[in-house]
Each structure stands twice: as structure tokens, then as C-alpha cells.
Design a protein around this motif. Structure first.
Motif, PDB file in Angstrom:
ATOM      1  N   ASN A 166      49.737  -8.703   8.097  1.00  0.00           N
ATOM      2  CA  ASN A 166      50.446  -7.684   8.857  1.00  0.00           C
ATOM      3  C   ASN A 166      49.657  -7.346  10.113  1.00  0.00           C
ATOM      4  N   ALA A 167      50.296  -7.427  11.258  1.00  0.00           N
ATOM      5  CA  ALA A 167      49.704  -6.968  12.513  1.00  0.00           C
ATOM      6  C   ALA A 167      49.858  -5.449  12.531  1.00  0.00           C
ATOM      7  N   ALA A 168      48.932  -4.786  11.877  1.00  0.00           N
ATOM      8  CA  ALA A 168      49.012  -3.343  11.635  1.00  0.00           C
ATOM      9  C   ALA A 168      48.437  -2.543  12.795  1.00  0.00           C
ATOM     10  N   ASN A 169      48.719  -1.256  12.781  1.00  0.00           N
ATOM     11  CA  ASN A 169      47.987  -0.369  13.673  1.00  0.00           C
ATOM     12  C   ASN A 169      46.871   0.277  12.852  1.00  0.00           C
ATOM     13  N   SER A 170      45.922   0.904  13.494  1.00  0.00           N
ATOM     14  CA  SER A 170      44.732   1.392  12.790  1.00  0.00           C
ATOM     15  C   SER A 170      45.045   2.446  11.738  1.00  0.00           C
ATOM     16  N   SER A 171      46.173   3.140  11.850  1.00  0.00           N
ATOM     17  CA  SER A 171      46.506   4.177  10.874  1.00  0.00           C
ATOM     18  C   SER A 171      46.885   3.601   9.515  1.00  0.00           C
ATOM     19  N   TRP A 218      50.272 -10.230  -1.912  1.00  0.00           N
ATOM     20  CA  TRP A 218      49.501  -9.260  -1.145  1.00  0.00           C
ATOM     21  C   TRP A 218      49.972  -9.211   0.302  1.00  0.00           C
ATOM     22  N   VAL A 219      49.672  -8.090   0.927  1.00  0.00           N
ATOM     23  CA  VAL A 219      49.752  -7.960   2.386  1.00  0.00           C
ATOM     24  C   VAL A 219      48.325  -7.731   2.852  1.00  0.00           C
ATOM     25  N   ILE A 220      47.900  -8.541   3.804  1.00  0.00           N
ATOM     26  CA  ILE A 220      46.591  -8.361   4.425  1.00  0.00           C
ATOM     27  C   ILE A 220      46.834  -7.717   5.780  1.00  0.00           C
ATOM     28  N   HIS A 221      46.377  -6.491   5.927  1.00  0.00           N
ATOM     29  CA  HIS A 221      46.575  -5.727   7.155  1.00  0.00           C
ATOM     30  C   HIS A 221      45.392  -5.974   8.084  1.00  0.00           C
ATOM     31  N   THR A 222      45.678  -6.307   9.332  1.00  0.00           N
ATOM     32  CA  THR A 222      44.624  -6.477  10.329  1.00  0.00           C
ATOM     33  C   THR A 222      45.060  -5.789  11.614  1.00  0.00           C
ATOM     34  N   VAL A 223      44.102  -5.229  12.316  1.00  0.00           N
ATOM     35  CA  VAL A 223      44.393  -4.502  13.549  1.00  0.00           C
ATOM     36  C   VAL A 223      43.930  -5.332  14.737  1.00  0.00           C
ATOM     37  N   GLY A 224      44.885  -5.774  15.525  1.00  0.00           N
ATOM     38  CA  GLY A 224      44.572  -6.566  16.703  1.00  0.00           C
ATOM     39  C   GLY A 224      44.214  -5.694  17.888  1.00  0.00           C
ATOM     40  N   PRO A 225      43.515  -6.281  18.848  1.00  0.00           N
ATOM     41  CA  PRO A 225      43.174  -5.539  20.066  1.00  0.00           C
ATOM     42  C   PRO A 225      44.358  -5.493  21.030  1.00  0.00           C
ATOM     43  N   VAL A 226      44.369  -4.464  21.843  1.00  0.00           N
ATOM     44  CA  VAL A 226      45.315  -4.387  22.956  1.00  0.00           C
ATOM     45  C   VAL A 226      44.754  -5.279  24.057  1.00  0.00           C
TER      46      VAL A 226
END
Length: 170
Positions: A21-26, A78-86
Motif C-alpha cells: 500500500n502506498a500509504a500516508n504516514s498516518s 497481508w498489506v504492507i504499508h509504505t510511505v513514499g516521498p513527495v
């Protein structure tokens, strides 16, 4: 040896061990891929993300990091959440983007996942140019030491698919 393939379509429809998942930090849902995964996966994913926020990630998940939750109603474990950079025109954040892929594979290995579906992290609302995002994604996965046998990049539209296909042939 990791097999890398490209698929045009909806990542929430993939039958794999783990969906990234291209998640946000929250970690609490959002738009794009993140919103789609939360909607299709159901309330179990949000509940697991809230539990993570209440324990280890009180301030949220950092850029380039990854963490897993159960996948709820998705055809995955599973879902693997990761936060990408802007993306920034004035600051090179390539290492942070590469870290998203590397850390997601590390988490997948910890889980024992054999198949993983990735979106094009940061190339949506975070503005990363598709061509460069594809280069970083493919190079990082190729260069990563992982037990994951099947990595699938699931690109939402024809433009994203074409950008990754060009980079895959390099």
C-alpha cells in the motif's frame, strides 16, 4: 531468483501473499491506492492500522519505512504499508523511494510472503515522474536480496504501464 512482472489493473484485485500500500504516514487511509485498499479490504485494515498507531507508530510511519497488517477482505494475506516521498525538483529523494521497495521486501521476507504486488509508489498525488519512479522501483527490486519469488508491479493505467515497460526493457 525473483520473477518481476507488470500488470495493468487494480491492485486490490490481485491474488498474492502481500499487497503493498502506498500509504500516508498516518496509516489511517487516504486517496488513490491507499483509499482503494482500505475500502476493498474493509474495516479490519483500519483497525490494525489504528492499533499500530496506538503502539509503535504513535507519530505515524516514516517515509521509506514499511509495516504489515492483515489484509482484511482482500485476496491477500497481508498489506504492507509504505510511505513514499513527495517528489521534489530541488532535493534528491531517490534513496527514500528506493527504501520503500527495499523495506517492503524485507517485511515480506519476515512474513514468509512468496508473492508481492507493488503499486508505483509516489507517482500519483506525490508527483514522482513515472519514468523515474519506474526506474527506481525496478532497479531496487532487481538489486534486493529477497526470498520473494514473484514481484508484480500493478500499474493502474496505460500510461503507468508503458512507463514501467520501457524501464523494464533497459
Amino acid at each position: 531468483m525473483t520473477a518481476i512482472s507488470l500488470v495493468q489493473g487494480d491492485i486490490t484485485q490481485q491474488r498474492v501473499d502481500a499487497i503493498v500500500n502506498a500509504a500516508n504516514s498516518s496509516l489511517l487511509g487516504g486517496g488513490g491506492v491507499d483509499g482503494a485498499i482500505h475500502r476493498r479490504g474493509g474495516p479490519e485494515i483500519l483497525a490494525a492500522c489504528r492499533a499500530l498507531r496506538a503502539s509503535h507508530y504513535g507519530k505515524g510511519l516514516g517515509v521509506g519505512q514499511a509495516v504489515a497488517t492483515p489484509a482484511g477482505r482482500l485476496d491477500a494475506r497481508w498489506v504492507i504499508h509504505t510511505v513514499g516521498p513527495v517528489w521534489s525538483a530541488t532535493e534528491d529523494r531517490s534513496a527514500q523511494l528506493a527504501s520503500c521497495y527495499r523495506e517492503s521486501l524485507r517485511v515480506a521476507d519476515e512474513l514468509g510472503a512468496v508473492s508481492v504486488a507493488f503499486p508505483a509508489v509516489s507517482t500519483g498525488v506525490y508527483g514522482w515522474p513515472l519514468d523515474d519512479g519506474g526506474r527506481i522501483a525496478l532497479e531496487t527490486v532487481r538489486d534486493s536480496r529477497t526470498a520473494v519469488a514473484d514481484v508484480r508491479f500493478v500499474l493502474f493505467d496505460e500510461t503507468a504501464y508503458a512507463a514501467f515497460a520501457r524501464r523494464q526493457q533497459e
